[in-house]
Design an enzyme around this catalytic site. Structure first.
Site, PDB file in Angstrom:
ATOM      1  N   SER B 117      15.823  33.114  58.958  1.00  0.00           N
ATOM      2  CA  SER B 117      15.636  32.874  60.374  1.00  0.00           C
ATOM      3  C   SER B 117      15.141  31.454  60.612  1.00  0.00           C
ATOM      4  O   SER B 117      14.438  30.888  59.776  1.00  0.00           O
ATOM      5  CB  SER B 117      14.595  33.870  60.895  1.00  0.00           C
ATOM      6  OG  SER B 117      14.110  33.492  62.161  1.00  0.00           O
ATOM      7  N   TYR B 140      19.199  29.316  66.839  1.00  0.00           N
ATOM      8  CA  TYR B 140      19.445  29.401  68.267  1.00  0.00           C
ATOM      9  C   TYR B 140      19.892  28.014  68.704  1.00  0.00           C
ATOM     10  O   TYR B 140      19.732  27.041  67.965  1.00  0.00           O
ATOM     11  CB  TYR B 140      18.161  29.758  69.023  1.00  0.00           C
ATOM     12  CG  TYR B 140      17.450  30.946  68.462  1.00  0.00           C
ATOM     13  CD1 TYR B 140      17.815  32.237  68.837  1.00  0.00           C
ATOM     14  CD2 TYR B 140      16.417  30.794  67.545  1.00  0.00           C
ATOM     15  CE1 TYR B 140      17.166  33.342  68.316  1.00  0.00           C
ATOM     16  CE2 TYR B 140      15.771  31.886  67.010  1.00  0.00           C
ATOM     17  CZ  TYR B 140      16.142  33.158  67.395  1.00  0.00           C
ATOM     18  OH  TYR B 140      15.506  34.244  66.868  1.00  0.00           O
ATOM     19  N   THR B 166      22.429  33.261  66.897  1.00  0.00           N
ATOM     20  CA  THR B 166      21.964  34.449  67.615  1.00  0.00           C
ATOM     21  C   THR B 166      22.147  34.219  69.114  1.00  0.00           C
ATOM     22  O   THR B 166      21.631  33.241  69.654  1.00  0.00           O
ATOM     23  CB  THR B 166      20.484  34.715  67.304  1.00  0.00           C
ATOM     24  OG1 THR B 166      20.359  34.970  65.913  1.00  0.00           O
ATOM     25  CG2 THR B 166      19.966  35.917  68.089  1.00  0.00           C
ATOM     26  N   LYS B 233      26.021  36.269  66.310  1.00  0.00           N
ATOM     27  CA  LYS B 233      25.264  37.521  66.143  1.00  0.00           C
ATOM     28  C   LYS B 233      24.672  37.980  67.472  1.00  0.00           C
ATOM     29  O   LYS B 233      23.973  37.219  68.133  1.00  0.00           O
ATOM     30  CB  LYS B 233      24.124  37.291  65.147  1.00  0.00           C
ATOM     31  CG  LYS B 233      23.164  38.471  64.998  1.00  0.00           C
ATOM     32  CD  LYS B 233      22.169  38.235  63.874  1.00  0.00           C
ATOM     33  CE  LYS B 233      21.112  39.326  63.814  1.00  0.00           C
ATOM     34  NZ  LYS B 233      20.099  39.192  64.849  1.00  0.00           N
ATOM     35  N   HIS B 257      19.991  43.491  68.095  1.00  0.00           N
ATOM     36  CA  HIS B 257      18.719  42.918  67.654  1.00  0.00           C
ATOM     37  C   HIS B 257      17.751  44.036  67.246  1.00  0.00           C
ATOM     38  O   HIS B 257      16.548  43.956  67.479  1.00  0.00           O
ATOM     39  CB  HIS B 257      18.124  42.065  68.787  1.00  0.00           C
ATOM     40  CG  HIS B 257      17.486  40.795  68.301  1.00  0.00           C
ATOM     41  ND1 HIS B 257      18.035  39.560  68.466  1.00  0.00           N
ATOM     42  CD2 HIS B 257      16.323  40.572  67.648  1.00  0.00           C
ATOM     43  CE1 HIS B 257      17.241  38.629  67.953  1.00  0.00           C
ATOM     44  NE2 HIS B 257      16.197  39.221  67.446  1.00  0.00           N
TER      45      HIS B 257
END
Lengths: 358, 358, 358, 358
Positions: B117, B140, B166, B233, B257
């Site tokens: 992440s 992001y 994401t 995603k 999520h």
């Protein structure tokens, strides 16, 4: 371990099959009870076998002559006193006198088929020696086909009337209760000389022994070995039912191994119609899984089965009360089938039709 | 806070992924456990991810050669030892040695992709330094696009193999467990220099950092920055899956999520077919959310996924037993997939078809 | 055993039918309560009668004149003060003064039909002697048809207004609560001279007495005996409803015997439309099973019933508070029907249509 | 009785509307809490309002510009800060300062409509005197039409912006909690001079006061009395929604009175589409019943509502924390709507479409 002694339960207080399960839960060693009751992984399929049957609804007809109810039917061309048989089961241990022998005697008294397992505690010959009875022999195809051939020949010689080929266990399902309980391997498998020495856990032994490289031609080969009818047990799709018939099966058993193999497959009752439609009368169709009540038997018959097989109910019955326990279980089930037939307005198993279920 | 120590659980007693959750519930600080397990608002979607998978039923085929099961597949053109990857997760704190590093090592040992992440505890370079492994980097799009560009460049330089964008968190979902627990903000986000000083609660920081003024052109822009494949995603509709592919996505992840963003969206398995149909083979499709069993993996494959990603199960595993915990989790899951494939009658992930689910 | 005494419950605290069940559960002998509440086998159908009604949804209309609500209807050509009657029940014992007599008085006060059972505690003449009231007589066809003929003649002579032929009990259902409780047989059946001496358990007696060799011609024969209208009770299929009408029935009761005969048949409300369609206005259609609320009555009317019958609710009411208990039960139910009619926007039972249920 | 005092709850610990219900359950007199929470008869419809909303699933869109979320909408041609209003409620007692006044102030602060009840504790003029705010006045049509006319005139004179005609209470529903609790009648109804002396229980008073002899012409008559728009509240069918519009309604509220009138009618969300289709854009459509979350609001909007109304949540909020409690409730709900809009990919209430729900 299952050991038969004089029944010390008041069988008059047992009024339904599920009572034997409750008694077994109280009385058996936990690991043995868990072995019998358990299914694979989350036990979703095991539970659904029962709940799916309970969701089905019957359409009873009235003002019919039900003065003479007869439960008898024919299974593989032989008369059975009711459309119920005893499914094969690999018992977790004990002595022969406490295992298949009392079951075989009770089945013979009740006039219904009993199928013993390759992994029986008694030898197939010992079971045969208990006298008359419609006995079937369950087997797998082994990597060493001579083992399979020998078993078929021994079964035929001992008077077994059918070979039941289990097809849903190329590898053993994972029953987590047994994993947690560290269920001990049985000392040996009576039908398999030399198995005393396997010294390994059960699943690994089975995996090593049995063939994973199967094809439908193996069924044709098996059929070529014997004049006995071959019953293919463990079919859940119309496609496979069709293939089984094409390759010589005299019957198929819609079975998910009591929810002990692949979890998340449908309840057997929910695929029975698909299988029956694919078979289209070319072979007999049976069902096992979740049958606990006489009405379950009739629901299965209405949806295409000629007979059903029960497993856990008779195993619990023999474990708590030996041969008399099994006799009581079969007596209760037969009485329920009889009452349900009268209340449905039918006199013979053959009278039931698709229109009797919603 | 997750801190790895020598595993003090007997991993042999852990027989399924859910066991790690139970262990974590006993052992972790409540606020950390709640952070991991929690979903947004009423946690309806979080729960339904699992229940919807459990409602699906498989159609197993029999008498097939399953002597040689191989779980390997290709994901984004690279071999994965099984059709499973580790989803990105913003861990709630702890030191780098207790967070992504053991996970990365376990994933590499298992031969499967691990996606870290943006909000990882370790820097992406620290994770990369643990050695070989198929690693993906999740990000992001930030308001300040230079941050995004830098992250992409660093990820490429450090050997990451894919960028996972994401798209379902324009604003953070409301996880009421965290609100009630007054979950402390992490001291900093390792990948974001200067974030030490943010001195504000996590959601406000994320909201300030990330772009809310997005359009699909931003995906095209991102794709233009790098040769790495872009995985989108957080898609739950066929419309968006189509748009993702049109704008350069190499793959889409059907994801809600983990039920942590918009509550009341469908379980991912319930929209997978819609997404797969819209993608129509132009990109790969993955799924995350609710996968706890090997059969879940196969159900997702049958409905159109090339692979699935797991999140909470490996987080609980690393929290209770570090790298060995994750290795055990992946070993158990792989064994379940293998057994389920054999019992379905397939040898390769690619053998599964729509006809294997009801 | 049900024995009436001065009501020692505060009837003002009883606000719905289900309150009587709760009171009875507290106050009655367990075996008697179990006899009344019990269904056959797993009691699935018994429970579903109620739950299926509770699943139905009403479509209320507004801005209509409901200033003058009248619950009265006609049943078999006679006025009934509301579309509700009291179903026949074989009480488990007690004295006549505690059994049908207070029920008959309460029904007469309420202006609704009361059907007594062949196996009543009082003689049918004793019940008739309580005065005015719309009374029906329930019977079976006995092996010895002269018994049946005598009962019909006695009923007609005593002023009964209809003969209710129960057709769903060729053999008694198995109510396991009674089996476990070893429910004692009643000393005798008042309507059947000589039954004092039967000295056997109830089910065996019934089985021996009643005809199992029935056909629809027996209905024609019964109809030929009397000018009273014949109501056929216990029909669950359109086929049988049609046959009943063809053979002379003036009405059919969609009934599963309160779930006391064949378990796993549908809730009555779920087959009502099928039956009503088959009858096609040629006879009246009633329903029993699971009616506990005024809205249940209206749901049944909307789906084709002219009236409903209640059983357990009045039995619990008489058991805890005698005639006043039954009067209270009927008062509460009538008030509910009235309120529900106003809120549905109808003033008369005949105003309800299929469009009032979803 | 509801009495406002200084809020003695820590409102920062209240994170969702349901928290107010839990606080109220702990703190209120049982009879008052029961009055507020209760539904009629079995409370099936009351519960289903919430569960039916929770069953609906949203389809979120991603990669959209949600940098500027605006919850504002127009209701009856006036701006509302969010698509939410406060439904009318007859409070069970207390003083004016503890009842509608704090609610009116909180609604005005939040910029949303508040509808007071004819049976308010304060007079409509007292509520109006609290200052600005979009206030609506709810009424019934009384037998004595001059009472109705006076109320309409007073409401118009006091600045109310709409007349809400409740049509689903020709007779009061039976709320058994109140019957059991022997809920005392309020001393008087402030808006109805002379009602102090009614000296009878509430339902009888209402039944005597209100007209049961209604027709849709009464709506036309009401519309003729005033220039204020008429909102018809309590419609559950397309047929009635059409009639309401035909007779002059500017809006209809899909409502089942919070499950307090006819039990067994559908959840409001389950008939919203039918009503919206019948209205076909000729009037506005609102919904009340079961709205507890921001996502509920959006689900209703997607299925055809312009706005929703909440009842119990604000009543519990005012009961535990006065005006600040209501303000907190509206703040939480607005924040949830805002977050949900961002996660759905929309910026304005008008952006939501049927395609946003499954």
């Amino acid at each position: 371990m299952i050991e038969a002694g004089p029944p010390n339960v008041d069988l008059a207080r047992v009024v339904k099959l599920a009572d034997f399960e409750a008694l077994a839960r109280e009385r058996m060693e936990r690991a043995t009870f868990d072995y019998l009751i358990g299914g694979s992984w989350d036990e979703i399929t095991r539970a659904e076998n029962e709940t799916a049957l309970r969701r089905r609804r019957l359409r009873p007809r009235v003002m019919l002559d039900v003065s003479s109810i007869d439960l008898a039917t024919h299974v593989l061309g032989r008369k059975a006193a009711m459309p119920v048989g005893l499914a094969p089961a690999a018992l977790p241990g004990g002595t022969c006198g406490g295992a298949e022998v009392p079951v075989a005697r009770a089945a013979a008294r009740a006039g219904i088929p009993f199928c013993i397992s390759t992994f029986s505690v008694c030898t197939l010959e010992e079971v045969a020696s208990t006298g008359a009875g419609d006995r079937w022999f369950q087997l797998y195809i082994q990597k060493d086909r001579s083992i399979t051939r020998d078993l078929v020949e021994r079964a035929a010689a001992a008077g077994y009337r059918a070979i039941v080929l289990t097809v849903d266990i190329p590898v053993p399902g994972t029953r987590e209760r047994d994993v947690r309980n560290e269920l001990p391997a049985p000392d040996h498998f009576a039908n398999l000389p030399g198995s005393e020495a396997h010294g390994q856990e059960r699943d690994a032994f089975v995996r090593e022994l049995n063939e994973q490289r199967l094809s439908w031609d193996d069924l044709s080969w098996l059929a070529s070995l014997t004049d006995l009818p071959i019953v293919v047990k463990g079919v859940l799709t119309g496609e496979d039912a069709h293939l089984a018939v094409e390759h010589g099966a005299a019957a198929v058993v819609v079975s998910n191994h009591g929810g002990r193999q692949l979890d998340r497959v449908p309840a057997t009752i929910d695929v029975l119609e698909e299988v029956a439609a694919a078979v289209a009368g070319r072979a007999e169709v049976y069902l096992d899984g979740g049958v606990r009540r006489g009405v379950d038997v009739l629901i299965a018959l209405a949806l295409g089965a000629r007979a059903v097989f029960i497993g856990r109910p008779y195993l619990f019955a023999v474990s708590v009360a030996g041969e008399e326990g099994v006799a009581r279980a079969l007596g209760l089930l037969g009485a329920e089938v009889s009452t349900a037939m009268a209340l449905l307005g039918i006199s013979r198993p053959a009278d039931i039709t698709r229109a009797h279920v919603c």
